[in-house]
Motif scaffolding. Structure first.
Motif, mmCIF file in Angstrom:
data_model
loop_
_atom_site.group_PDB
_atom_site.id
_atom_site.type_symbol
_atom_site.label_atom_id
_atom_site.label_comp_id
_atom_site.label_asym_id
_atom_site.label_seq_id
_atom_site.Cartn_x
_atom_site.Cartn_y
_atom_site.Cartn_z
ATOM 1 N N ASN A 335 -1.109 33.999 50.980
ATOM 2 C CA ASN A 335 -2.211 34.183 49.934
ATOM 3 C C ASN A 335 -3.552 34.186 50.281
ATOM 4 N N ARG A 366 5.679 39.644 49.621
ATOM 5 C CA ARG A 366 4.479 39.688 48.478
ATOM 6 C C ARG A 366 3.400 40.028 49.048
ATOM 7 N N ASN A 370 0.577 42.786 48.689
ATOM 8 C CA ASN A 370 -0.502 42.471 48.128
ATOM 9 C C ASN A 370 -1.812 43.162 48.733
ATOM 10 N N SER A 398 8.544 42.265 44.535
ATOM 11 C CA SER A 398 7.453 42.583 45.268
ATOM 12 C C SER A 398 7.209 43.867 45.593
#
Length: 877
Positions: A335, A366, A370, A398
């Motif tokens: 993240n 994922r 991203n 994803s």
């Protein structure tokens, strides 16, 4: 202190003699009630009298009757309580919060009774407490009784609330307890007759950690904290936590974890960590879930090193990390755009035999998606399978989302098919990614068709999927079809939200039906939905696009009166809309009226000029922005670049690329390809090759289209050696040529050979080496010729007098299942006519006509020339 005693058996006929120590007469009754209830009886079924100022009680009952059913007990109790003439009727529907607590009695007589109930003024708190006390072992009836009193106007006190809380806590009825606390917290109309904290003061007095029989009240304290947290009343929950801590009570770990996790999810990371540390000082003992939340909080804060200290602490206190602890750290790294490090940590954990589940891999996949590192994401996917970890729907989701964002629809669909073939069930989220991708790629009709197929298959489609198909229908000009689907949504209990209304409003704006658009805007507000900035932007764009400049300004004024300030997107859509509607002067006036112009607004003006083919003005805006030290949006640069290439102003297009590079803005691959194609079209192969080398040097890998454009241009310039070298470079880079690439090479080689088919001594050369090499490469790569490729080969052989070879190729093409087109017949007929085979040419012409193909002027001219040539030959003969 009053002391009551039972009189001897020969007077009252009671079984045994007891002495009760009570503060007053009320206490005597309560003790009697407990005693009788312990023997299966009910105090209301006994005729008991307690005189004032005497320490005795009397009863005329000799023996206890059999215990009646619960609803009969309750009915008897309620009827004996001081004119308690009631019937438990329907709940007051004006208080939905408390209605959840209501459970109708099982007695049909009570349910069917029509006798209205009005609590008498003499009905006291003591009566309620006594009844609740007797209903302790029947919590559902106790709660029904309590709730009914509330609905019929009785004002509950601290004592009655405390009594029902004790009952619910004792029986661990957590859901009912949560609903009660929700009612207490939201009790504004009318307000509670006492401060809420006083209620808990009463409960604290009854709570004694040394007595296990009262320990169940911990459930009430924990329940209140959870209710506050679920309402996002974090400060209230934290204050209550520290309040009960001062009483020597520590909340359980599950309650604390719930608080910590919700704080982190709502961005209150520092508060979560501070409360965690404070509770630890009070003696709170975290579990592995707590540590996982702390790791997540630290990563969300951007501290990627401190989680390692948390793992060390866990090892020190003997808490074994679970898989979600490792997954929390891996996900935190991903993240924070460190998916590469996240994958390294995952591999390190795996080598250390740490328990890892599929979610850890999902987080990394994922994360890479991203970051649009799809090759790396696919590498993690492959590693999963090598490790025996079965990918679930979230992993596939994803990957599919990543490929959809990059508009690689074929790869996304292939993954979706693979997912289904492996028994992983798809869902509305996954198919929404695909539908959205189809829409973004302009395949709106396919969106509608796919949606219908999915709906017919029985798949649940949520509001997001419906909004995507609404948008597609609006783009197709079928707004009414989208409106008809609204009823379909309602039948599935899917409510319209602001996004749905905005999409429909946009559809009407696109059709120029502004009246209906504003009617829908009004309807949305009447239904309590507040328009957002996107809704106003859509309306502003609709007005400006349809030439209503003044109305657009009025809308902006109304927008600000509603507390919604126009943003850059608003100004952008107005400028572009006015230009699109042919109101360039109004767009310029609006642009000049704006005081603070950012890059987005300049880019909008640039786009507007491009839309109206004012390319020179658009380029001037680009230069003005550049002189200010800024660069226009990439999409705007691409639009300007495309217009420059279309108008043949390649010099400015090249300068635009150079300016982007000097500003450290990397042009996209397609921008390089656009300019490269324009240079090749203009025959400027020197600058084209220079740009091609820059393209490769910047780290881009030319695709098959780029190589084919370059090779074709070299062939057209008769630079076959350069074309051949580029073809070899293409193969070295692992770029597989397609049939178009081979066709271009064959066409160039055959044309060169056709132009030089005779040597200076008048002898014909053999078939060139390049042609045979190219055909061999095609065969090795298993690339089959298409109609165009066969046509090029036949035309080349005709021009080099290889008549039989051309006819043989025509027959081979037919055998392979390919259908000759007009160009194929033209090449053959022209070749046959030029070489005097008029009869065969006529046969082919008739065959062509029988297939519904109309001969064009070139075939007719070739046939006429062939007939004239044949007659001349006959005349000379």
């Amino acid at each position: 202190m009053a002391m009551a005693r039972r009189v001897p058996r020969n007077v009252l006929g009671l079984v045994k003699r007891n002495i009760f120590h009570c503060p007053d007469a009320v206490g005597i009754v309560a003790k009697l009630s407990d005693c009788i209830a312990s023997r299966g009886g009910n105090i209301l079924a006994a005729d008991v009298f307690v005189p004032e100022n005497k320490h005795v009680f009397y009863s005329r009952r000799v023996k206890q009757p059999p215990r009646p059913p619960p609803h009969v007990v309750l009915l008897s109790m309620l009827m004996r309580l001081r004119a308690f003439k009631l019937s438990f009727k329907a709940i007051n529907k004006q208080n939905p919060t408390l209605s959840i607590l209501w459970h109708p009695f099982s007695s049909a007589a009570l349910a069917d009774s029509n006798t209205p109930f009005t609590p008498p003024s003499s009905f006291s708190t003591f009566d309620v407490l006594q009844t609740l006390h007797h209903l302790h072992n029947n919590p559902s009836h106790a709660l029904s009784f309590f709730t009914h009193l509330h609905h019929t106007g009785f004002s509950h006190t601290i004592s009655t609330y405390a009594a029902i809380i004790k009952i619910l806590s004792f029986w661990n009825l957590q859901r009912q307890l949560d609903t009660l606390f929700l009612h207490l917290i939201n009790h504004d109309h009318p307000p509670l007759p006492f401060p809420l904290l006083n209620l808990f003061e009463t409960l604290f007095q009854d709570f004694n950690t040394s007595q296990k029989n009262n320990y169940f009240l911990l459930r009430a304290f924990n329940g209140f904290v959870k209710t506050c947290v679920s309402l996002n009343m974090f400060d209230k929950a934290i204050d209550f936590l520290f309040q009960i801590r001062r009483r020597g009570i520590l909340p359980d770990v599950l309650t604390c974890n719930f608080l910590f996790n919700r704080l982190v999810e709502h961005g209150e990371v520092d508060k979560a960590l501070a409360v965690y540390e404070q509770l630890k000082r009070f003696g709170f003992i975290p579990n592995c879930y707590t540590y996982a939340i702390v790791i997540k909080a630290l990563c969300k804060k951007g501290d990627l090193k401190q989680p390692l200290c948390v793992f060390e602490e866990m090892e020190k206190v003997g808490v074994i990390p679970h898989s979600y602890c490792f997954a929390a750290y891996i996900e935190g790294l991903c993240n924070n755009h460190r998916s590469d490090l996240g994958f390294e940590v995952l591999q390190a954990f795996r080598k250390g035999n740490a328990p890892l589940e599929v979610y850890a891999y999902t987080a990394v996949v994922r994360g890479f998606c991203n970051e649009m590192k799809l090759d790396e994401a696919l590498g993690v996917f492959d590693d999963m399978e090598r490790q025996g970890v079965v990918p679930d729907v979230y992993v596939y989701s994803s990957l599919i989302h990543g490929y959809c964002k990059s508009h690689n629809l074929l790869r996304a669909l292939a993954l979706h098919d693979e997912m289904i073939s492996r028994g992983v069930k798809t869902n509305c989220v996954v198919v929404s990614y695909i539908l959205h991708c189809l829409g973004e790629m302009g395949m709106t009709l396919e969106v509608v068709d796919q949606f219908k197929e999915l709906k017919e298959s029985g798949m649940f489609l949520d509001g997001v999927a419906y909004n995507i198909v609404f948008d597609a229908l609006c783009m197709l000009g079928k707004v009414e079809d989208a409106v008809e689907m609204v009823e379909e949504m309602k039948s599935k209990r899917l409510g319209l939200d602001v996004k749905h209304y905005t999409t429909l409003i946009n559809g009407y704006c696109l059709q120029g039906d502004l009246v209906t658009a504003f009617n829908m805007f009004k309807e949305m507000k009447e239904k309590g939905l507040k328009p957002d900035i996107v809704t106003y932007n859509v309306l502003a764009a609709g007005l400006s696009r349809n030439g209503h400049a003044r109305e657009t300004v009025k809308l902006l004024d109304f927008m600000e009166s509603q507390g919604m300030k126009p943003n850059s997107t608003t100004h952008k859509m107005i400028i572009e809309g006015l230009c699109s509607g042919g109101k360039v002067l109004e767009a310029e006036a609006y642009f000049n009226s704006l005081e603070d112009k950012n890059i987005e607004i300049y880019s909008a003006m640039l786009n507007g000029y491009c839309e109206t083919d004012l390319v020179k003005k658009s380029y001037e805006v680009f230069l003005k922005l550049l002189n200010q030290g800024d660069m226009a949006k990439e999409a705007s640069c691409f639009k300007l670049l495309s217009k420059l290439c279309m108008t043949g102003d390649i010099e400015k297009a090249v300068k635009l690329l150079e300016r982007m590079l000097l500003s450290n803005v990397e042009p996209s691959k397609i921008m390089y390809s656009k300019v490269l194609a324009a240079l090749c079209q203009a025959g400027d192969m020197k600058n084209a090759r220079t740009l091609f080398d820059v393209f490769v040097h910047r780290g881009f890998t030319p695709d098959v289209v780029t190589y084919t454009i370059m090779i074709n241009s070299y062939c057209r310039m008769n630079c076959l050696q350069e074309a051949h070298d580029l073809f070899q470079d293409m193969k070295r880079r692992g770029i597989k040529p397609d049939v178009i690439t081979f066709t271009v090479l064959l066409d160039g080689s055959l044309k060169e050979y056709s132009g030089k088919r005779f040597s200076p001594h008048g002898k014909r050369k053999t078939t060139p080496l390049y042609v045979s090499t190219i055909l061999r490469d095609m065969e090795q790569m298993k690339i089959n010729p298409d109609v165009v490729c066969y046509t090029v080969l036949m035309d080349g052989h005709m021009k080099t007098d290889n008549f039989q070879q051309a006819v043989s190729l025509f027959d081979k093409m037919i055998e392979s299942g390919l259908e000759p087109d007009t160009v194929t017949y033209t090449a053959l007929v022209s070749g046959l006519c030029n070489r005097g085979h008029v009869e065969k040419a006529v046969t082919l012409l008739n065959e062509m006509s029988s297939k519904g193909m109309t001969p064009d002027v070139h075939i007719i001219s070739a046939l006429k020339r062939g007939i004239i040539k044949a007659r001349k030959v006959q005349f000379h003969t």
